[in-house]
Design a protein around this motif. Structure first.
Motif, mmCIF file in Angstrom:
data_model
loop_
_atom_site.group_PDB
_atom_site.id
_atom_site.type_symbol
_atom_site.label_atom_id
_atom_site.label_comp_id
_atom_site.label_asym_id
_atom_site.label_seq_id
_atom_site.Cartn_x
_atom_site.Cartn_y
_atom_site.Cartn_z
ATOM 1 N N ARG A 11 0.817 -1.220 0.000
ATOM 2 C CA ARG A 11 0.000 0.000 0.000
ATOM 3 C C ARG A 11 0.852 1.273 0.000
ATOM 4 N NH1 ARG A 11 -4.743 -1.626 4.382
ATOM 5 N NH2 ARG A 11 -5.622 -3.316 3.156
ATOM 6 N N ILE A 14 -0.407 4.953 -0.789
ATOM 7 C CA ILE A 14 -1.167 5.859 0.074
ATOM 8 C C ILE A 14 -0.274 6.937 0.679
ATOM 9 C CG2 ILE A 14 -2.949 4.140 0.557
ATOM 10 C CD1 ILE A 14 -1.770 3.740 3.329
ATOM 11 N N ASP A 52 -8.718 -10.023 11.706
ATOM 12 C CA ASP A 52 -9.031 -8.638 11.348
ATOM 13 C C ASP A 52 -10.175 -8.131 12.218
ATOM 14 O OD1 ASP A 52 -11.520 -9.519 10.128
ATOM 15 O OD2 ASP A 52 -10.361 -10.054 8.357
ATOM 16 N N TYR A 105 -3.930 -2.410 10.554
ATOM 17 C CA TYR A 105 -4.993 -2.652 9.570
ATOM 18 C C TYR A 105 -5.618 -4.022 9.776
ATOM 19 C CZ TYR A 105 -3.385 1.416 6.918
ATOM 20 O OH TYR A 105 -3.050 2.689 6.533
ATOM 21 N N ASN A 109 -0.808 -6.803 8.627
ATOM 22 C CA ASN A 109 -0.558 -5.493 8.035
ATOM 23 C C ASN A 109 -0.596 -4.420 9.130
ATOM 24 O OD1 ASN A 109 -0.336 -3.237 6.429
ATOM 25 N ND2 ASN A 109 -2.100 -3.725 5.141
ATOM 26 N N PHE A 127 -6.772 6.016 3.929
ATOM 27 C CA PHE A 127 -7.234 5.626 2.600
ATOM 28 C C PHE A 127 -7.863 4.244 2.692
ATOM 29 C CE2 PHE A 127 -4.528 8.743 0.222
ATOM 30 C CZ PHE A 127 -5.521 9.206 -0.621
ATOM 31 N N TYR A 128 -7.364 3.434 3.611
ATOM 32 C CA TYR A 128 -7.950 2.126 3.908
ATOM 33 C C TYR A 128 -8.596 2.227 5.288
ATOM 34 C CZ TYR A 128 -5.542 0.118 -0.054
ATOM 35 O OH TYR A 128 -5.116 -0.163 -1.326
ATOM 36 N N ASP A 129 -9.912 2.205 5.305
ATOM 37 C CA ASP A 129 -10.638 2.449 6.552
ATOM 38 C C ASP A 129 -11.488 1.252 6.966
ATOM 39 O OD1 ASP A 129 -12.627 2.553 4.643
ATOM 40 O OD2 ASP A 129 -13.299 4.563 5.139
ATOM 41 N N ASP A 130 -10.980 0.070 6.723
ATOM 42 C CA ASP A 130 -11.749 -1.138 7.032
ATOM 43 C C ASP A 130 -11.461 -1.669 8.436
ATOM 44 O OD1 ASP A 130 -9.183 -1.676 6.179
ATOM 45 O OD2 ASP A 130 -9.717 -3.379 4.922
ATOM 46 N N SER A 147 -15.340 2.222 8.529
ATOM 47 C CA SER A 147 -15.556 2.709 7.170
ATOM 48 C C SER A 147 -16.795 3.590 7.044
ATOM 49 C CB SER A 147 -15.647 1.532 6.200
ATOM 50 O OG SER A 147 -16.697 0.679 6.583
#
Length: 157
Positions: A11, A14, A52, A105, A109, A127-130, A147
């Motif tokens: 990533r 970003i 996750d 994340y 990650n 940019f990655y909001d999961d 998100s």
């Protein structure tokens, strides 16, 4: 080796996107962890079993509502022309700039950086909001982003 070179990070874009560039000096402070090191940190600090945020179990500290003080909107600040963190976040954490933080994340990650770098470039990280979770080294406070544009402020217990 605990870190990946940023050029090898999946990533990387970003942090190098032309619309939101990160300074060369600060890029050196953004350290993606290897999968093995990320996994170890995740297991020790987030969840021993869930990979996750979507699959956290009821026994994991982030799933306990009593660990969360309040929820704020981060999306309005992210979409604004200002770089400041959402109102309330910096007041809640009140960390020194040199505190090491981990932006998690998911299990494989995790990025390590300094609180000062995260404050300047928090929009890039999101940019990655999961479901990323931000924790600090030897700190109990935590942030959990979703998100839908919300961030929970609370404590690891």
């Amino acid at each position: 080796m605990s870190y990946l070179p940023l050029d090898e990070y999946q990533r990387k874009w970003i942090f190098t996107h032309h619309s939101m560039p990160v300074s060369e000096q600060d890029l050196e402070s953004i350290k993606p962890m290897t999968q093995a090191r990320s996994s170890q940190l995740w297991k020790e600090n987030i969840s021993a079993h869930s990979p996750d945020a979507e699959r956290l179990s009821s026994s994991d500290w982030p799933m306990k509502e009593t660990n969360w003080k309040e929820t704020l909107d981060w999306m309005v600040s992210w979409e604004s022309d200002h770089d400041a963190l959402p109102i309330g976040v910096e007041e809640f954490l009140d960390w020194q700039d040199d505190v090491t933080i981990y932006f998690c994340y998911e299990k494989y990650n995790v990025i390590e950086t300094k609180w000062s770098v995260f404050k300047r470039y928090w929009k890039n990280f999101l940019f990655y909001d999961d479901g990323p979770i931000l924790i600090g080294r030897r700190r109990k406070e935590a942030l959990w982003f979703d998100s839908k544009g919300n961030v929970k402020l609370g404590w690891r217990k």
